[in-house]
Design a protein around this motif. Structure first.
Motif, PDB file in Angstrom:
ATOM      1  N   LEU A   1       0.850  -1.188   0.000  1.00  0.00           N
ATOM      2  CA  LEU A   1       0.000   0.000   0.000  1.00  0.00           C
ATOM      3  C   LEU A   1       0.882   1.234   0.000  1.00  0.00           C
ATOM      4  O   LEU A   1       1.836   1.329   0.784  1.00  0.00           O
ATOM      5  N   MET A   2       0.560   2.179  -0.873  1.00  0.00           N
ATOM      6  CA  MET A   2       1.317   3.427  -0.998  1.00  0.00           C
ATOM      7  C   MET A   2       0.386   4.602  -0.702  1.00  0.00           C
ATOM      8  O   MET A   2      -0.738   4.645  -1.197  1.00  0.00           O
ATOM      9  N   LYS A   3       0.853   5.540   0.110  1.00  0.00           N
ATOM     10  CA  LYS A   3       0.125   6.781   0.363  1.00  0.00           C
ATOM     11  C   LYS A   3       0.846   7.919  -0.341  1.00  0.00           C
ATOM     12  O   LYS A   3       2.033   8.148  -0.119  1.00  0.00           O
ATOM     13  N   ILE A   4       0.113   8.640  -1.185  1.00  0.00           N
ATOM     14  CA  ILE A   4       0.693   9.697  -2.018  1.00  0.00           C
ATOM     15  C   ILE A   4       0.056  11.027  -1.634  1.00  0.00           C
ATOM     16  O   ILE A   4      -1.157  11.191  -1.737  1.00  0.00           O
ATOM     17  N   ASP A   5       0.850  11.964  -1.195  1.00  0.00           N
ATOM     18  CA  ASP A   5       0.362  13.305  -0.859  1.00  0.00           C
ATOM     19  C   ASP A   5       0.942  14.276  -1.885  1.00  0.00           C
ATOM     20  O   ASP A   5       2.139  14.598  -1.854  1.00  0.00           O
ATOM     21  N   LEU A   6       0.100  14.732  -2.814  1.00  0.00           N
ATOM     22  CA  LEU A   6       0.576  15.606  -3.890  1.00  0.00           C
ATOM     23  C   LEU A   6       0.784  17.042  -3.430  1.00  0.00           C
ATOM     24  O   LEU A   6       1.406  17.826  -4.147  1.00  0.00           O
ATOM     25  N   GLU A   7       0.259  17.403  -2.265  1.00  0.00           N
ATOM     26  CA  GLU A   7       0.477  18.750  -1.745  1.00  0.00           C
ATOM     27  C   GLU A   7       1.797  18.832  -0.988  1.00  0.00           C
ATOM     28  O   GLU A   7       2.558  19.790  -1.142  1.00  0.00           O
ATOM     29  N   LYS A   8       2.089  17.809  -0.198  1.00  0.00           N
ATOM     30  CA  LYS A   8       3.354  17.776   0.551  1.00  0.00           C
ATOM     31  C   LYS A   8       4.462  17.101  -0.242  1.00  0.00           C
ATOM     32  O   LYS A   8       5.620  17.149   0.167  1.00  0.00           O
ATOM     33  N   MET A   9       4.106  16.467  -1.367  1.00  0.00           N
ATOM     34  CA  MET A   9       5.046  15.726  -2.212  1.00  0.00           C
ATOM     35  C   MET A   9       5.784  14.671  -1.384  1.00  0.00           C
ATOM     36  O   MET A   9       7.015  14.587  -1.372  1.00  0.00           O
ATOM     37  N   THR A  10       4.998  13.853  -0.693  1.00  0.00           N
ATOM     38  CA  THR A  10       5.556  12.761   0.106  1.00  0.00           C
ATOM     39  C   THR A  10       4.892  11.444  -0.293  1.00  0.00           C
ATOM     40  O   THR A  10       3.748  11.422  -0.770  1.00  0.00           O
ATOM     41  N   ILE A  11       5.611  10.362  -0.083  1.00  0.00           N
ATOM     42  CA  ILE A  11       5.111   9.013  -0.336  1.00  0.00           C
ATOM     43  C   ILE A  11       5.493   8.122   0.832  1.00  0.00           C
ATOM     44  O   ILE A  11       6.627   8.176   1.335  1.00  0.00           O
ATOM     45  N   LYS A  12       4.541   7.309   1.278  1.00  0.00           N
ATOM     46  CA  LYS A  12       4.784   6.295   2.304  1.00  0.00           C
ATOM     47  C   LYS A  12       4.359   4.945   1.753  1.00  0.00           C
ATOM     48  O   LYS A  12       3.395   4.857   0.983  1.00  0.00           O
ATOM     49  N   GLU A  13       5.064   3.878   2.144  1.00  0.00           N
ATOM     50  CA  GLU A  13       4.750   2.541   1.668  1.00  0.00           C
ATOM     51  C   GLU A  13       4.760   1.548   2.822  1.00  0.00           C
ATOM     52  O   GLU A  13       5.539   1.683   3.764  1.00  0.00           O
ATOM     53  N   THR A  14       3.892   0.539   2.720  1.00  0.00           N
ATOM     54  CA  THR A  14       3.888  -0.525   3.716  1.00  0.00           C
ATOM     55  C   THR A  14       3.361  -1.803   3.091  1.00  0.00           C
ATOM     56  O   THR A  14       2.624  -1.774   2.105  1.00  0.00           O
ATOM     57  N   GLU A  15       3.741  -2.940   3.660  1.00  0.00           N
ATOM     58  CA  GLU A  15       3.260  -4.238   3.180  1.00  0.00           C
ATOM     59  C   GLU A  15       1.971  -4.605   3.896  1.00  0.00           C
ATOM     60  O   GLU A  15       1.862  -4.470   5.111  1.00  0.00           O
ATOM     61  N   ILE A  16       0.969  -5.073   3.123  1.00  0.00           N
ATOM     62  CA  ILE A  16      -0.308  -5.500   3.685  1.00  0.00           C
ATOM     63  C   ILE A  16      -0.408  -7.017   3.744  1.00  0.00           C
ATOM     64  O   ILE A  16      -0.889  -7.595   4.711  1.00  0.00           O
ATOM     65  N   ALA A  17       0.034  -7.699   2.684  1.00  0.00           N
ATOM     66  CA  ALA A  17      -0.122  -9.151   2.607  1.00  0.00           C
ATOM     67  C   ALA A  17       1.073  -9.771   1.902  1.00  0.00           C
ATOM     68  O   ALA A  17       1.721  -9.139   1.066  1.00  0.00           O
TER      69      ALA A  17
END
Length: 362
Positions: free
Chosen positions: A307-323
């Motif tokens: 799963l990736m979280k994309i914030d286009l205002e802060k220009m940040t990306i976070k990633e984590t494993e779900i399965a």
């Protein structure tokens, strides 16, 4: 002459500014994932082969198509209780064909069910009373709706993923627009979007189609394979923004095949896009599957659903494993509808039961 030169320079700079986000660099941050709850879905009376186009409406209605392409099924998202199924055997108000259903949308008290083989939309109210049939009149007889990913009725227009009806994948990718738009009577308006050029540079089979959502009167499209690019389109089809995503776990190299599709090197692929469509915040969630090695003999055992979280205002990306690898044959389904900062996905666990899980990834 000077005025013309200045005007040309202004236009050039303006166009560059619209798309300079493609060159922006995202900052990759660590994130914290919290599972809020896990609701068991009562599908004991069914034998779903797999799930298609899972969606949540009004924060209570969970619905999805069956992999047999014969029904749209509805459950209560808070309790897991079965509510209704829309199929030829269960609808008395109008006779519909038995097959070729997997995508739908709910607008108000009506459900719109797409038959991708016939290019028809069957409209019923939520009590299964027949309302109308809409014939989608494509501009080209070789075009038809795709069965997966994108089908929405928004502001009296119908938006649908489209494919060119070809026997070769190269022609399909070359001639298919990403989205076709029709008025409420099914009359063709416009189509727009193209598949990435690398899709046509070799034999390629994808596990899904480009992910698409409508948000804040714009359409966002994320490609499946290759370098992940999130594109923002206006509803009239104009390209309004391009964002090249960064990842520490996604390999952008595409694995083409020569003769046998199952001999191709493993390819990391995006398979979901989600956002709070009632919010103007440019925060998106994307899912993808990843392999530690591209070798088929060993790589399948390294499968991860990310799963990736994309914030286009802060220009940040976070990633984590779900399965992990156990879910390779029936990977989770990311729900496109996010509420606030709460993300939902469907997953069939090792006890063989289907669960709707909600999480916060911050």
């Amino acid at each position: 002459m000077k005025i013309r030169i200045l005007l040309f320079a202004f236009i050039t700079i303006s166009l560059f500014s619209c798309f300079q986000s493609e060159e922006n660099v995202f900052e990759i941050l660590q994130g914290n994932l919290t599972i809020i709850d896990s609701i068991k879905i009562d599908d004991s009376g069914f034998s779903f082969s797999n799930l298609k186009n899972s969606k949540i409406y009004n924060d209570t209605l969970l619905a999805f198509g069956d992999g047999s392409f014969s029904s749209i099924n509805m459950f209560h998202s808070k309790t897991g209780e079965f509510l209704a199924t829309y199929e030829s055997d269960s609808i008395d108000s109008f006779i519909i064909p038995k097959k070729s259903y997997s995508n739908f949308c709910i607008v108000g008290d009506n459900i719109y069910i797409l038959n991708h083989l016939l290019s028809k939309v069957y409209v019923f109210n939520l009590d299964k009373k027949f309302e109308e049939v809409v014939d989608l009149k494509f501009k080209n007889h070789m075009m038809k709706p795709r069965y997966n990913v994108f089908f929405e009725v928004f502001q009296k227009s119908i938006y649908v993923s489209t494919e060119y009806n070809s026997s070769t994948t190269n022609e399909n990718f070359k001639f298919s627009p990403l989205v076709s738009v029709f008025d409420e009577k099914g009359r063709f308006r416009i189509d727009f979007g193209k598949y990435p050029k690398p899709y046509t540079e070799g034999n390629l089979v994808l596990s899904t189609n480009e992910s698409k959502i409508i948000k804040d009167e714009k359409i966002y499209i994320l490609n499946v394979a290759g370098v992940p690019i999130l594109k923002e389109y206006l509803l009239n089809g104009d390209l309004n923004g391009v964002y090249k995503l960064e990842s520490e776990h996604h390999d952008p190299e595409i694995g083409y095949y020569t003769d046998d599709p199952f001999s191709a090197p493993l390819t990391d692929q995006f398979n979901g896009l989600a956002s709070d469509q009632n919010s103007s915040k440019k925060v998106f969630y994307a899912s993808y599957h990843s392999f530690d090695t591209r070798d088929r003999d060993y790589g399948l055992g390294t499968y991860r659903w990310m799963l990736m979280k994309i914030d286009l205002e802060k220009m940040t990306i976070k990633e984590t494993e779900i399965a992990g690898a156990w879910y390779l044959d029936d990977y989770p389904n990311l729900i496109p509808q996010v509420k606030g900062d709460t993300v939902s996905f469907l997953i069939r666990e090792k006890d063989e039961n289907l669960y709707l899980k909600r999480l916060i990834f911050d």
